[in-house]
Design a protein around this motif. Sequence first.
Motif, PDB file in Angstrom:
ATOM      1  N   VAL A  49       0.835  -1.202   0.000  1.00 61.92           N
ATOM      2  CA  VAL A  49       0.000   0.000   0.000  1.00 61.92           C
ATOM      3  C   VAL A  49       0.869   1.251   0.000  1.00 61.92           C
ATOM      4  N   GLU A  50       1.932   1.251   0.808  1.00 61.79           N
ATOM      5  CA  GLU A  50       2.805   2.420   0.865  1.00 61.79           C
ATOM      6  C   GLU A  50       3.565   2.627  -0.440  1.00 61.79           C
ATOM      7  N   VAL A 104       2.669   2.319  -3.455  1.00 64.76           N
ATOM      8  CA  VAL A 104       1.902   3.007  -4.504  1.00 64.76           C
ATOM      9  C   VAL A 104       1.323   4.323  -4.003  1.00 64.76           C
ATOM     10  N   GLY A 164      -0.451   4.827  -1.260  1.00 65.11           N
ATOM     11  CA  GLY A 164      -1.776   4.681  -0.682  1.00 65.11           C
ATOM     12  C   GLY A 164      -1.758   4.785   0.827  1.00 65.11           C
ATOM     13  N   ASP A 194      -6.872   4.964   0.060  1.00 63.25           N
ATOM     14  CA  ASP A 194      -6.649   6.080  -0.864  1.00 63.25           C
ATOM     15  C   ASP A 194      -5.397   5.784  -1.681  1.00 63.25           C
ATOM     16  N   CYS A 195      -5.426   6.139  -2.960  1.00 62.26           N
ATOM     17  CA  CYS A 195      -4.246   5.933  -3.796  1.00 62.26           C
ATOM     18  C   CYS A 195      -4.393   6.730  -5.090  1.00 62.26           C
ATOM     19  N   HIS A 250      -3.108   3.118  -9.577  1.00 64.63           N
ATOM     20  CA  HIS A 250      -2.761   1.963  -8.741  1.00 64.63           C
ATOM     21  C   HIS A 250      -3.982   1.363  -8.046  1.00 64.63           C
ATOM     22  N   VAL A 285      -4.125  -1.673  -4.776  1.00 58.61           N
ATOM     23  CA  VAL A 285      -4.676  -1.507  -3.427  1.00 58.61           C
ATOM     24  C   VAL A 285      -5.985  -2.266  -3.273  1.00 58.61           C
TER      25      VAL A 285
END
Length: 452
Positions: free
Chosen positions: A104-105, A107, A109, A123-124, A128, A132
Amino acid sequence: MRGVRGISQLSRRLYAAQAAHKGDVAASVEPVKFLPQEVQVTKLPSGLVIASLENYSPASRISVLVRAGSRYETIDSLGVSHLLRQAASLTTKGASAFRICRGVEAVGGTSSKHLESMAYTVDCLRDHVDTVMEYLINVTTAPEFRSWEVSELTGRVKLDKELAKQTPQIGVIENLHAAAYKNALSNSLYCPDYMLGQITAEQMHTFVQNNFTSSRMALVGLGVDHAVLKQVGEQFLNIRSGTGTVGSKAVYRGGELRHQSGGGLVHAVVASEGASATSAEATAFSILQHVLGAGPHVKRGSNTTSKLSQAISKVTALPFDVSAFNTNYTDSGLFGVYTICQANAAKDVIKAAIVQVNDIAQGNLAADDLSRAKNQLTAKYLMSIESSEGLMEAIGSQVLAEGTYHSPEAVTQKINAVSSADVVNVAKKFMSGKKTMASSGHLVNTPFVDEI
């Protein structure tokens, strides 16, 4: 249940098909036109509701909402939903805890968990979404709850509780619900002290199995193509059929809880049963809240238009804070007044607030006050959905509870349709209803609920 892998191929195939259907966009001389979109809602045969708004934002927000809040906990599993809120980053059948966090981090997010329901949100950047989404579905449909990871959640839960104790309002509202209801809505949002470290992985699995069913879920997206979201829902969130555990209907009883503590301030809330979120009276109660005063509408404002503030100013020169309290659930609600004042002024402040509500119940509601309250409620709602967080909450709460979404135009029309008689009638309902009271602080001069 097997974990989800390779979900990225879904959106790629779908977008490729769309591109082939539309032709070569790059070769076209016509500029791309982004037409305004409406919220789209689809309810699958399984009961899963999918809602989205394509707003062409470069950032996307996706949320899976589940009717699995603390009200669905049994007496033997109190606090399990609190642990679940902390367990969103634990190992699943499709990804390790490290892979979820790192993925997640990587991309850009972020993820969050919050609460009658529970929401898992990511959220992203929209490029991407597929990445996520894979983690989001793994977390909600294929958790493992390894015993050693579950045991490590105790520290996080304790920290949550300690932070909550630093905010007196949280404790008072928690006590208000505990005193007001016999069951369901009396359950705390936080794990009881005696259950810390006692909830097992098996109990968490049982709670998820009973409550995380397709008919109790909603998949909501902002900045996401509805067709992509629908395909994901059809293939990966049709996980378990059935309605799951049918929660007990909230039973209002009324009562009182007092928490004596040090300090010179008294926090007190007096309430009676209000309206459920979908009832005809819900909007009238919201307008009554703004007639009385729902808090300052300007940063560091004095809340001079509040009828409660005007009434209490006549009985004390000491500083105070007061606002109307209103919350709505699927089958019940609470309405009342929340006061914060010096200990020696508590009796006068609380009684003055109740007298003001009674004044409106007697029919003393000026047309200007009603118009102002409608304008404030309308402005509050419209400004809340200007942010992605507020819009996501509005869409998610509506589709999860009703299976449909009400447009801002429909909401404002509903507000404007409320008459003066409607507001007077709900004020009468508050005055005639059985009262519930919760208070905290130096209560030497705080009246009991039967003295109000």
